[in-house]
Design a protein around this motif. Structure first.
Motif, PDB file in Angstrom:
ATOM      1  N   ASP A  52       0.835  -1.185   0.000  1.00  0.00           N
ATOM      2  CA  ASP A  52       0.000   0.000   0.000  1.00  0.00           C
ATOM      3  C   ASP A  52       0.877   1.245   0.000  1.00  0.00           C
ATOM      4  O   ASP A  52       2.088   1.162   0.105  1.00  0.00           O
ATOM      5  CB  ASP A  52      -0.941   0.009   1.209  1.00  0.00           C
ATOM      6  CG  ASP A  52      -0.179  -0.158   2.520  1.00  0.00           C
ATOM      7  OD1 ASP A  52       1.068  -0.272   2.473  1.00  0.00           O
ATOM      8  OD2 ASP A  52      -0.814  -0.188   3.578  1.00  0.00           O
ATOM      9  N   GLY A  53       0.259   2.393  -0.127  1.00  0.00           N
ATOM     10  CA  GLY A  53       1.001   3.642  -0.183  1.00  0.00           C
ATOM     11  C   GLY A  53       0.914   4.257  -1.557  1.00  0.00           C
ATOM     12  O   GLY A  53       0.445   3.641  -2.520  1.00  0.00           O
ATOM     13  N   ARG A  54       1.401   5.471  -1.669  1.00  0.00           N
ATOM     14  CA  ARG A  54       1.332   6.153  -2.964  1.00  0.00           C
ATOM     15  C   ARG A  54       2.281   5.476  -3.953  1.00  0.00           C
ATOM     16  O   ARG A  54       3.316   4.930  -3.567  1.00  0.00           O
ATOM     17  CB  ARG A  54       1.696   7.633  -2.807  1.00  0.00           C
ATOM     18  CG  ARG A  54       3.101   7.911  -2.312  1.00  0.00           C
ATOM     19  CD  ARG A  54       3.305   9.399  -2.080  1.00  0.00           C
ATOM     20  NE  ARG A  54       4.633   9.700  -1.570  1.00  0.00           N
ATOM     21  CZ  ARG A  54       5.690   9.896  -2.343  1.00  0.00           C
ATOM     22  NH1 ARG A  54       5.573   9.819  -3.659  1.00  0.00           N
ATOM     23  NH2 ARG A  54       6.863  10.187  -1.813  1.00  0.00           N
ATOM     24  N   PRO A  55       1.939   5.488  -5.216  1.00  0.00           N
ATOM     25  CA  PRO A  55       2.769   4.810  -6.220  1.00  0.00           C
ATOM     26  C   PRO A  55       4.168   5.407  -6.296  1.00  0.00           C
ATOM     27  O   PRO A  55       4.342   6.628  -6.265  1.00  0.00           O
ATOM     28  CB  PRO A  55       1.999   5.031  -7.528  1.00  0.00           C
ATOM     29  CG  PRO A  55       0.605   5.331  -7.110  1.00  0.00           C
ATOM     30  CD  PRO A  55       0.712   6.062  -5.801  1.00  0.00           C
ATOM     31  N   ALA A  56       5.157   4.550  -6.361  1.00  0.00           N
ATOM     32  CA  ALA A  56       6.541   4.990  -6.519  1.00  0.00           C
ATOM     33  C   ALA A  56       6.840   5.216  -7.998  1.00  0.00           C
ATOM     34  O   ALA A  56       6.126   4.730  -8.876  1.00  0.00           O
ATOM     35  CB  ALA A  56       7.491   3.943  -5.950  1.00  0.00           C
ATOM     36  N   TRP A  57       7.913   5.946  -8.266  1.00  0.00           N
ATOM     37  CA  TRP A  57       8.373   6.079  -9.641  1.00  0.00           C
ATOM     38  C   TRP A  57       8.823   4.706 -10.105  1.00  0.00           C
ATOM     39  O   TRP A  57       9.338   3.908  -9.322  1.00  0.00           O
ATOM     40  CB  TRP A  57       9.537   7.077  -9.705  1.00  0.00           C
ATOM     41  CG  TRP A  57       9.459   7.993 -10.879  1.00  0.00           C
ATOM     42  CD1 TRP A  57       8.600   9.034 -11.037  1.00  0.00           C
ATOM     43  CD2 TRP A  57      10.270   7.952 -12.051  1.00  0.00           C
ATOM     44  NE1 TRP A  57       8.827   9.649 -12.248  1.00  0.00           N
ATOM     45  CE2 TRP A  57       9.849   9.011 -12.884  1.00  0.00           C
ATOM     46  CE3 TRP A  57      11.308   7.145 -12.476  1.00  0.00           C
ATOM     47  CZ2 TRP A  57      10.418   9.268 -14.125  1.00  0.00           C
ATOM     48  CZ3 TRP A  57      11.891   7.390 -13.711  1.00  0.00           C
ATOM     49  CH2 TRP A  57      11.440   8.448 -14.526  1.00  0.00           C
ATOM     50  N   SER A  58       8.655   4.374 -11.349  1.00  0.00           N
ATOM     51  CA  SER A  58       8.949   3.044 -11.869  1.00  0.00           C
ATOM     52  C   SER A  58      10.355   2.590 -11.477  1.00  0.00           C
ATOM     53  O   SER A  58      11.352   3.202 -11.897  1.00  0.00           O
ATOM     54  CB  SER A  58       8.833   3.038 -13.392  1.00  0.00           C
ATOM     55  OG  SER A  58       9.434   1.885 -13.942  1.00  0.00           O
ATOM     56  N   PRO A  59      10.499   1.518 -10.670  1.00  0.00           N
ATOM     57  CA  PRO A  59      11.839   1.063 -10.281  1.00  0.00           C
ATOM     58  C   PRO A  59      12.657   0.563 -11.459  1.00  0.00           C
ATOM     59  O   PRO A  59      13.889   0.665 -11.449  1.00  0.00           O
ATOM     60  CB  PRO A  59      11.559  -0.050  -9.260  1.00  0.00           C
ATOM     61  CG  PRO A  59      10.159  -0.484  -9.530  1.00  0.00           C
ATOM     62  CD  PRO A  59       9.439   0.723 -10.029  1.00  0.00           C
ATOM     63  N   ALA A  60      11.999  -0.006 -12.479  1.00  0.00           N
ATOM     64  CA  ALA A  60      12.742  -0.441 -13.660  1.00  0.00           C
ATOM     65  C   ALA A  60      13.378   0.761 -14.354  1.00  0.00           C
ATOM     66  O   ALA A  60      14.518   0.690 -14.840  1.00  0.00           O
ATOM     67  CB  ALA A  60      11.805  -1.179 -14.619  1.00  0.00           C
ATOM     68  N   GLN A  61      12.648   1.875 -14.405  1.00  0.00           N
ATOM     69  CA  GLN A  61      13.217   3.086 -14.994  1.00  0.00           C
ATOM     70  C   GLN A  61      14.336   3.642 -14.118  1.00  0.00           C
ATOM     71  O   GLN A  61      15.359   4.111 -14.629  1.00  0.00           O
ATOM     72  CB  GLN A  61      12.121   4.134 -15.197  1.00  0.00           C
ATOM     73  CG  GLN A  61      11.134   3.775 -16.299  1.00  0.00           C
ATOM     74  CD  GLN A  61      10.052   4.828 -16.451  1.00  0.00           C
ATOM     75  OE1 GLN A  61       9.579   5.415 -15.483  1.00  0.00           O
ATOM     76  NE2 GLN A  61       9.632   5.063 -17.687  1.00  0.00           N
ATOM     77  N   LEU A  62      14.159   3.590 -12.789  1.00  0.00           N
ATOM     78  CA  LEU A  62      15.203   4.084 -11.897  1.00  0.00           C
ATOM     79  C   LEU A  62      16.476   3.257 -12.032  1.00  0.00           C
ATOM     80  O   LEU A  62      17.590   3.794 -11.961  1.00  0.00           O
ATOM     81  CB  LEU A  62      14.714   4.062 -10.441  1.00  0.00           C
ATOM     82  CG  LEU A  62      13.619   5.070 -10.092  1.00  0.00           C
ATOM     83  CD1 LEU A  62      13.182   4.881  -8.643  1.00  0.00           C
ATOM     84  CD2 LEU A  62      14.110   6.497 -10.310  1.00  0.00           C
ATOM     85  N   ALA A  63      16.330   1.944 -12.207  1.00  0.00           N
ATOM     86  CA  ALA A  63      17.503   1.102 -12.409  1.00  0.00           C
ATOM     87  C   ALA A  63      18.240   1.508 -13.679  1.00  0.00           C
ATOM     88  O   ALA A  63      19.477   1.554 -13.713  1.00  0.00           O
ATOM     89  CB  ALA A  63      17.088  -0.370 -12.469  1.00  0.00           C
ATOM     90  N   THR A  64      17.489   1.834 -14.723  1.00  0.00           N
ATOM     91  CA  THR A  64      18.108   2.299 -15.964  1.00  0.00           C
ATOM     92  C   THR A  64      18.785   3.647 -15.760  1.00  0.00           C
ATOM     93  O   THR A  64      19.882   3.891 -16.283  1.00  0.00           O
ATOM     94  CB  THR A  64      17.047   2.400 -17.074  1.00  0.00           C
ATOM     95  OG1 THR A  64      16.428   1.133 -17.258  1.00  0.00           O
ATOM     96  CG2 THR A  64      17.680   2.838 -18.385  1.00  0.00           C
ATOM     97  N   VAL A  65      18.155   4.547 -14.994  1.00  0.00           N
ATOM     98  CA  VAL A  65      18.777   5.841 -14.696  1.00  0.00           C
ATOM     99  C   VAL A  65      20.107   5.633 -13.981  1.00  0.00           C
ATOM    100  O   VAL A  65      21.093   6.328 -14.257  1.00  0.00           O
ATOM    101  CB  VAL A  65      17.836   6.714 -13.848  1.00  0.00           C
ATOM    102  CG1 VAL A  65      18.558   7.978 -13.377  1.00  0.00           C
ATOM    103  CG2 VAL A  65      16.599   7.098 -14.648  1.00  0.00           C
ATOM    104  N   CYS A  66      20.164   4.670 -13.052  1.00  0.00           N
ATOM    105  CA  CYS A  66      21.412   4.409 -12.326  1.00  0.00           C
ATOM    106  C   CYS A  66      22.515   3.956 -13.276  1.00  0.00           C
ATOM    107  O   CYS A  66      23.685   4.313 -13.104  1.00  0.00           O
ATOM    108  CB  CYS A  66      21.178   3.357 -11.239  1.00  0.00           C
ATOM    109  SG  CYS A  66      20.216   3.948  -9.834  1.00  0.00           S
ATOM    110  N   VAL A  67      22.148   3.153 -14.293  1.00  0.00           N
ATOM    111  CA  VAL A  67      23.133   2.738 -15.299  1.00  0.00           C
ATOM    112  C   VAL A  67      23.639   3.952 -16.069  1.00  0.00           C
ATOM    113  O   VAL A  67      24.850   4.145 -16.250  1.00  0.00           O
ATOM    114  CB  VAL A  67      22.515   1.705 -16.260  1.00  0.00           C
ATOM    115  CG1 VAL A  67      23.462   1.409 -17.416  1.00  0.00           C
ATOM    116  CG2 VAL A  67      22.182   0.416 -15.524  1.00  0.00           C
ATOM    117  N   LEU A  68      22.723   4.800 -16.523  1.00  0.00           N
ATOM    118  CA  LEU A  68      23.117   5.998 -17.271  1.00  0.00           C
ATOM    119  C   LEU A  68      23.909   6.957 -16.402  1.00  0.00           C
ATOM    120  O   LEU A  68      24.874   7.589 -16.870  1.00  0.00           O
ATOM    121  CB  LEU A  68      21.859   6.699 -17.808  1.00  0.00           C
ATOM    122  CG  LEU A  68      21.000   5.903 -18.793  1.00  0.00           C
ATOM    123  CD1 LEU A  68      19.727   6.667 -19.123  1.00  0.00           C
ATOM    124  CD2 LEU A  68      21.781   5.589 -20.058  1.00  0.00           C
TER     125      LEU A  68
END
Length: 312
Positions: A52-68
């Motif tokens: 539950d809780g407010r939706p988080a930013w897409s973790p798959a996208q965040l993982a890609t941001v960490c790579v970049l």
């Protein structure tokens, strides 16, 4: 926060058209998207977040941001700004052009989750398995040991940031341990220079003059600290002393000034890169450069099957 898995991961048509028009040959971020599409999905991260809780930013996208972020050597603020402003980043993440991105603190929260319960190793194993399935890498057996690069916890600092932060660290310690040392020393100018954690833009104004002033402040501060503590100085004082030796000198005219390349700088094997991680060093291995450590660990050797995937 909770995860709401996204359906579909296609790049919006307008984003594709604009990104290809602006970068016909592609960029690193676009190669990451083309080569690693489908590497992660939000379903892989569901266990990282409560139900539950407010939706988080897409973790798959965040993982890609960490790579970049690693590939482009960006701070969290710079990475968040790139997601907001750069077309190739929007292409890599499958975002609409008008998407405003996220606050930089989201990346710190994501890394905190990544560091729990061996998640980083499991995510790496998942990545390698999917790259292997896609034919982008192939296993070549096991090696007994290899040197693994380990990044330091702090971001990379310029000389001005490094010495300024070292002065600030010593001031914070002295303010608690022996505040009388700071009587008549800390003025409004000192408070402005050292009153908060050092964060400067990529091209600060008058860097040499400011570094010279910080060096002079450091000398005065060290004189008081050594006069009060003698040989039992706090570690922050010893770090600052070593930084002054590495980055300053007294020239033939008797001026205390920053070293230049002509004067010579200490080799990377002894040069302090952070006032808090004094053993971290600037390391280069092939085309890879980082600030941190080399760790000897058992590893599996992987080799890429194409030149593009090796760049990714």
């Amino acid at each position: 926060m909770s995860v709401r898995p996204r359906s579909g991961a296609e790049v919006p048509e307008l984003t594709v058209r604009v990104a290809r028009a602006a970068n016909p040959k592609g960029t690193t971020a676009m190669w990451v998207r083309d080569g690693l599409e489908g590497l992660w999905s939000d379903e892989d991260f569901v266990g990282w977040y409560p139900r539950d809780g407010r939706p988080a930013w897409s973790p798959a996208q965040l993982a890609t941001v960490c790579v970049l972020q690693f590939l482009d050597n960006l701070s969290d603020r710079q990475a968040a700004e790139a997601v907001r402003c750069r077309i190739d980043y929007k292409y890599a993440l499958g975002l609409e052009l008008e998407d405003s991105g996220f606050h930089h603190s989201v990346l710190s929260d994501f890394r905190d989750r990544l560091a729990e319960d061996g998640r980083a190793d499991r995510l790496l194993d998942l990545m390698l398995a999917r790259l292997k399935e896609a034919g982008l890498v192939k296993a070549r057996g096991r090696q007994r040991t290899d040197s693994t690069r380990v990044l330091s916890a702090g971001r990379e600092l310029t000389r001005l940031e490094l010495v300024t932060e070292a002065v600030r660290a010593l001031l914070e310690h002295v303010a608690t341990a022996a505040p009388q040392i700071l009587d008549e020393l800390v003025t409004a100018d000192w408070s402005q220079r050292y009153g908060r954690q050092v964060r400067m833009c990529s091209q600060p104004s008058h860097p040499v003059a400011r570094l010279t002033q910080v060096g002079a402040d450091a000398q005065v501060l060290l004189e008081r600290v050594y006069g009060r503590f003698g040989k039992q100085v706090p570690p922050q004082a010893d770090v600052l002393r070593r930084l002054l030796i590495q980055h300053f000198l007294t020239d033939a005219r008797g001026r205390f000034r920053p070293r230049t390349e002509r004067d010579g700088l200490p080799p990377s094997r002894i040069r302090i890169q952070s006032p808090y991680e004094t053993e971290a060093r600037w390391v280069r291995r092939g085309d890879t450069r980082w600030t941190g450590y080399l760790l000897q660990t058992p590893t599996t050797q992987w080799v890429t099957s194409s030149s593009r995937s090796s760049r990714v």
